[in-house]
Scaffold this active site. Structure first.
Site, PDB file in Angstrom:
ATOM      1  N   SER A  30       0.802  -1.221   0.000  1.00 17.24           N
ATOM      2  CA  SER A  30       0.000   0.000   0.000  1.00 17.24           C
ATOM      3  C   SER A  30       0.835   1.270   0.000  1.00 17.24           C
ATOM      4  O   SER A  30       0.387   2.310  -0.489  1.00 17.24           O
ATOM      5  CB  SER A  30      -0.933   0.000   1.212  1.00 17.24           C
ATOM      6  OG  SER A  30      -0.205  -0.132   2.425  1.00 17.24           O
ATOM      7  N   GLY A  98       3.939  -9.816   4.438  1.00 18.72           N
ATOM      8  CA  GLY A  98       2.538  -9.831   4.824  1.00 18.72           C
ATOM      9  C   GLY A  98       1.606  -9.939   3.633  1.00 18.72           C
ATOM     10  O   GLY A  98       0.507 -10.484   3.723  1.00 18.72           O
ATOM     11  N   GLY A  99       2.071  -9.424   2.486  1.00 24.37           N
ATOM     12  CA  GLY A  99       1.283  -9.523   1.261  1.00 24.37           C
ATOM     13  C   GLY A  99       1.593 -10.763   0.444  1.00 24.37           C
ATOM     14  O   GLY A  99       0.973 -10.989  -0.602  1.00 24.37           O
ATOM     15  N   GLU A 105      10.423 -10.360  -3.675  1.00 26.41           N
ATOM     16  CA  GLU A 105      10.968  -9.133  -3.081  1.00 26.41           C
ATOM     17  C   GLU A 105      12.416  -9.323  -2.655  1.00 26.41           C
ATOM     18  O   GLU A 105      13.245  -8.426  -2.838  1.00 26.41           O
ATOM     19  CB  GLU A 105      10.117  -8.715  -1.887  1.00 26.41           C
ATOM     20  CG  GLU A 105       8.751  -8.148  -2.268  1.00 26.41           C
ATOM     21  CD  GLU A 105       7.874  -7.855  -1.071  1.00 26.41           C
ATOM     22  OE1 GLU A 105       6.988  -6.996  -1.204  1.00 26.41           O
ATOM     23  OE2 GLU A 105       8.068  -8.488  -0.011  1.00 26.41           O
TER      24      GLU A 105
END
Length: 224
Positions: A30, A98-99, A105
């Site tokens: 986000s 968390g995503g 990543e």
């Protein structure tokens, strides 16, 4: 609303580090959403960059907004990666995933000349352990990995989505760990990587060179 504002400020600030001609790792989440949106403005004003995405969601977002995307396999190095984090300690070690994008990543981060994390102030902590540590595992043999983690007191929980095991972009599962303490995250991370069936873990040690923290009405830069 304050937290959203902090995310936006930190995310947009990070775009100021992007230079013409760079290969930029585009994180997931986000806060990075605001970075990507700001980079789009730079591209529309004539800046030329190439982006390396860390997830399907980022690929869809960046591609739809006109950022040129390239495969990580087609670049020699990534000049700068901008990503978020779930929690960051005073040494700038972090927990991410968390995503569910932790594997991509981490691959992108460690192929980068510099990594910047962008977060709101609530993500900063004296030490790690306030959020679960995600571990991406192969569906083949995941129960054995689960048992091993349980025996070690790491309290693994299978991540679910709509009642079924959550699937990462690589079609793996995620076990979220809730250790009783996380005093030595580097040691835990090294131990996890030795377990057959573990693809990657969400402990990012000595990774970020700088963290941009949205705090109130300003952005604070924290350097390693």
């Amino acid at each position: 609303m304050c937290r959203i504002k902090e995310k936006q400020q930190a995310g947009e600030k990070a775009a100021e580090y992007v230079r013409d001609g760079m290969v930029v790792g585009l994180g997931t989440g986000s806060t990075v959403f605001y970075t990507i949106r700001k980079i789009v403005e730079l591209v529309k004003n004539g800046m030329k960059i190439q982006g390396v995405s860390t997830s399907k969601s980022t690929t869809e977002l960046a591609g739809s907004l006109g950022i040129e995307l390239v495969s990580i396999n087609d670049v020699e190095t990534i000049d700068l990666t901008i990503d978020g984090a779930d929690e960051i300690d005073q040494k700038l070690n972090g927990i991410k995933g968390g995503g569910g994008a932790l594997f991509f990543e981490k691959v992108v981060a460690y192929a980068s000349a510099k990594v910047i994390w962008v977060v709101d102030a609530g993500k900063m902590a004296p030490k790690l352990g306030g959020v679960p540590v995600p571990v991406e595992v192969s569906p083949f043999g995941y129960r054995q990995v689960y048992k091993r983690l349980s025996v070690e007191g790491l309290n693994p929980v299978m991540r679910l989505e709509s009642g079924q095991p959550f699937r990462t972009d690589s079609d793996h599962y995620i076990l979220d760990l809730y250790p009783d303490n996380l005093d030595h995250p580097g040691e835990l991370g090294a131990w996890l990587k030795e377990i057959p069936g573990v693809i990657e873990h969400g402990l990012f040690i000595d990774c970020a060179a700088e963290v941009l923290v949205g705090r109130g009405d300003s952005v604070v830069s924290v350097l390693r």
